[in-house]
Design a protein around this motif. Structure first.
Motif, PDB file in Angstrom:
ATOM      1  N   TYR A   1     -16.846  22.513   3.829  1.00 19.11           N
ATOM      2  CA  TYR A   1     -16.489  23.019   2.504  1.00 19.11           C
ATOM      3  C   TYR A   1     -17.716  23.641   1.855  1.00 19.11           C
ATOM      4  O   TYR A   1     -18.856  23.398   2.264  1.00 19.11           O
ATOM      5  CB  TYR A   1     -15.943  21.897   1.604  1.00 19.11           C
ATOM      6  CG  TYR A   1     -16.947  20.816   1.265  1.00 19.11           C
ATOM      7  CD1 TYR A   1     -17.799  20.941   0.164  1.00 19.11           C
ATOM      8  CD2 TYR A   1     -17.053  19.662   2.040  1.00 19.11           C
ATOM      9  CE1 TYR A   1     -18.727  19.958  -0.145  1.00 19.11           C
ATOM     10  CE2 TYR A   1     -17.970  18.673   1.741  1.00 19.11           C
ATOM     11  CZ  TYR A   1     -18.803  18.827   0.642  1.00 19.11           C
ATOM     12  OH  TYR A   1     -19.721  17.850   0.337  1.00 19.11           O
TER      13      TYR A   1
ATOM     14  N   TYR B   1     -15.000  22.355  -5.158  1.00 20.38           N
ATOM     15  CA  TYR B   1     -15.075  22.086  -3.726  1.00 20.38           C
ATOM     16  C   TYR B   1     -14.028  22.947  -3.029  1.00 20.38           C
ATOM     17  O   TYR B   1     -12.831  22.761  -3.238  1.00 20.38           O
ATOM     18  CB  TYR B   1     -14.802  20.604  -3.440  1.00 20.38           C
ATOM     19  CG  TYR B   1     -15.853  19.678  -3.991  1.00 20.38           C
ATOM     20  CD1 TYR B   1     -16.950  19.300  -3.217  1.00 20.38           C
ATOM     21  CD2 TYR B   1     -15.755  19.172  -5.284  1.00 20.38           C
ATOM     22  CE1 TYR B   1     -17.919  18.443  -3.721  1.00 20.38           C
ATOM     23  CE2 TYR B   1     -16.712  18.320  -5.790  1.00 20.38           C
ATOM     24  CZ  TYR B   1     -17.791  17.956  -5.012  1.00 20.38           C
ATOM     25  OH  TYR B   1     -18.742  17.111  -5.515  1.00 20.38           O
ATOM     26  N   TRP B   2     -14.493  23.890  -2.234  1.00 20.46           N
ATOM     27  CA  TRP B   2     -13.584  24.785  -1.516  1.00 20.46           C
ATOM     28  C   TRP B   2     -13.553  24.333  -0.059  1.00 20.46           C
ATOM     29  O   TRP B   2     -14.468  24.585   0.715  1.00 20.46           O
ATOM     30  CB  TRP B   2     -14.055  26.229  -1.653  1.00 20.46           C
ATOM     31  CG  TRP B   2     -13.120  27.230  -1.030  1.00 20.46           C
ATOM     32  CD1 TRP B   2     -11.895  27.001  -0.485  1.00 20.46           C
ATOM     33  CD2 TRP B   2     -13.348  28.649  -0.901  1.00 20.46           C
ATOM     34  NE1 TRP B   2     -11.340  28.168  -0.030  1.00 20.46           N
ATOM     35  CE2 TRP B   2     -12.209  29.188  -0.271  1.00 20.46           C
ATOM     36  CE3 TRP B   2     -14.399  29.501  -1.268  1.00 20.46           C
ATOM     37  CZ2 TRP B   2     -12.098  30.549   0.017  1.00 20.46           C
ATOM     38  CZ3 TRP B   2     -14.274  30.845  -0.978  1.00 20.46           C
ATOM     39  CH2 TRP B   2     -13.140  31.358  -0.351  1.00 20.46           C
ATOM     40  N   TYR B   3     -12.475  23.639   0.279  1.00 22.20           N
ATOM     41  CA  TYR B   3     -12.326  23.036   1.603  1.00 22.20           C
ATOM     42  C   TYR B   3     -11.767  24.081   2.563  1.00 22.20           C
ATOM     43  O   TYR B   3     -10.654  24.571   2.379  1.00 22.20           O
ATOM     44  CB  TYR B   3     -11.391  21.831   1.503  1.00 22.20           C
ATOM     45  CG  TYR B   3     -11.200  21.040   2.765  1.00 22.20           C
ATOM     46  CD1 TYR B   3     -12.290  20.547   3.482  1.00 22.20           C
ATOM     47  CD2 TYR B   3      -9.929  20.748   3.240  1.00 22.20           C
ATOM     48  CE1 TYR B   3     -12.113  19.789   4.625  1.00 22.20           C
ATOM     49  CE2 TYR B   3      -9.735  19.987   4.388  1.00 22.20           C
ATOM     50  CZ  TYR B   3     -10.841  19.517   5.079  1.00 22.20           C
ATOM     51  OH  TYR B   3     -10.659  18.770   6.217  1.00 22.20           O
ATOM     52  N   THR B   4     -12.539  24.415   3.570  1.00 18.68           N
ATOM     53  CA  THR B   4     -12.167  25.503   4.475  1.00 18.68           C
ATOM     54  C   THR B   4     -11.814  25.031   5.880  1.00 18.68           C
ATOM     55  O   THR B   4     -11.562  25.855   6.760  1.00 18.68           O
ATOM     56  CB  THR B   4     -13.325  26.523   4.577  1.00 18.68           C
ATOM     57  OG1 THR B   4     -14.528  25.829   4.945  1.00 18.68           O
ATOM     58  CG2 THR B   4     -13.533  27.218   3.250  1.00 18.68           C
TER      59      THR B   4
END
Length: 370
Positions: A240, A259-262
């Motif tokens: 992330y 929080y950018w969960y990729t």
């Protein structure tokens, strides 16, 4: 054909095409608690055609009537009673057994009412521009209402978002919402500021075959609805990225973490649970360190029900497991759906939540043994 089914399975559209796959744990050694894999091994069930599924989502038995004092149909009342009373408390050993019992989990998933809203209940001119998907709408009793000078103007108060309870019945612990569209970015930031949200959890890519979410944050700084949004730091972790923003409005300044969960892959559930558990722990720690006046944690994917539901359920259930030594995944799913219809959107996702909690319990047991 298999590619088509896989594409449909986790696309998280408003009209999801949800064939259900058997899932199984990889055959790993008993002591390997670092990874957990979910492997599709064959089509087990398809609930009718896409048309019938879409109609089922909008049927009177799955509606949340807009307004107060509305009469519930017998079918709707039965669905509400199920969601209020549904429970299946699992001990650790029962959880581990249940997590690999595909048929039992799928039966339980399909018996649990979705509680979707009938689109006819939101018959307001111009509202279509405020919704990413026409059949995914906020349940009325728990929807976030944006404050405005003209509260009689429905469109200015509307955002496709719901408050959700947290562990132990904590009120408004989370806000589940759709991924902002180009038409709703301003509304989204109004909500962030109004609700004093300290954290945003984003669980979708901007595009997955088509647009899933608008890029609602700036590269450096931008102003929306009078709110100045400035990026302070960007940190890239394995699974992330973390952005820390400064928000300013009316002489007040606040900090916000996104929080950018990729690592949730397109078209399916993750094949490994540890990254999700690590993110749940990171968000929980950040929430504990936020100012005491902070409001809910915002969680969104594209529609705001599938991956969003999995993340919030996992967060709640990890707390329950630590506090009580048992989990009730069915009860948590029912409560989430009472507040926002369709949370944990597919049978595969429901199984994945069980697998994640099974792994988490093994991690806890391993720590205790040490």
């Amino acid at each position: 054909m298999l590619d088509k089914i896989m594409n449909d399975l986790m696309d998280l559209e408003a009209e999801p095409q949800t064939p259900v796959f058997d899932l199984s744990l990889d055959t790993r050694t008993e002591g390997d608690i670092t990874t957990l894999s979910v492997t599709p091994v064959g089509l087990q069930e398809r609930r009718g055609s896409n048309v019938s599924l879409t109609l089922d989502m909008c049927s009177p038995g799955c509606t949340e009537p807009y307004g107060y004092g509305a009469q519930l149909s017998p079918r709707d009342q039965t669905a509400k009673e199920y969601l209020r009373e549904g429970t299946n408390t699992l001990t650790p050993s029962q959880l581990h057994t249940r997590a690999i019992d595909d048929q039992a989990l799928q039966a339980e998933f399909y018996e649990t009412p979705m509680n979707f809203v009938d689109p006819k209940e939101y018959n307001y001119p111009g509202l279509v521009r405020k919704n990413r998907y026409k059949t995914i709408l906020p349940n009325a009793h728990s929807r976030v209402i944006l404050r405005t000078a003209d509260e009689d103007e429905f469109l200015s108060t509307y955002i496709n978002a719901n408050y959700l309870q947290g562990y132990g019945g904590e009120e408004r612990a989370y806000i589940a919402t759709q991924g902002p569209t180009v038409n709703t970015v301003g509304d989204f930031w109004r909500m962030v500021w109004q609700e004093r949200c300290p954290i945003i959890v984003m669980i979708t890519n901007l595009e997955e075959k088509n647009e899933k979410c608008a890029e609602y944050w700036p590269e450096d700084s931008v102003t929306h609805e009078g709110i100045e949004i400035k990026v302070v730091t960007v940190t890239q972790e394995d699974d992330y990225s973390l952005r820390v923003f400064t928000l300013k409005f009316g002489g007040e300044e606040r900090s916000l973490r996104q929080y950018w969960y990729t690592s949730w892959p397109d078209q399916k559930t993750p094949d490994k649970a540890p990254p999700l558990l690590e993110l749940v722990e990171e968000v929980e720690q950040a929430r504990a360190e936020a100012p005491p006046t902070s409001g809910p944690v915002i969680v969104h994917c594209s529609a705001g029900i599938g991956r969003t539901g999995c993340f919030i359920a996992t967060s709640i259930l990890c707390k329950q497991l630590r506090s009580e030594g048992v989990v009730d995944i069915l009860r948590t799913t029912c409560q989430l759906r009472l507040d926002r219809g369709g949370m944990i959107q597919t049978g595969e996702q429901y199984q994945f939540v069980h697998h994640v909690l099974s792994l988490y319990e093994k991690q806890l047991s391993h720590i205790v043994e040490e």
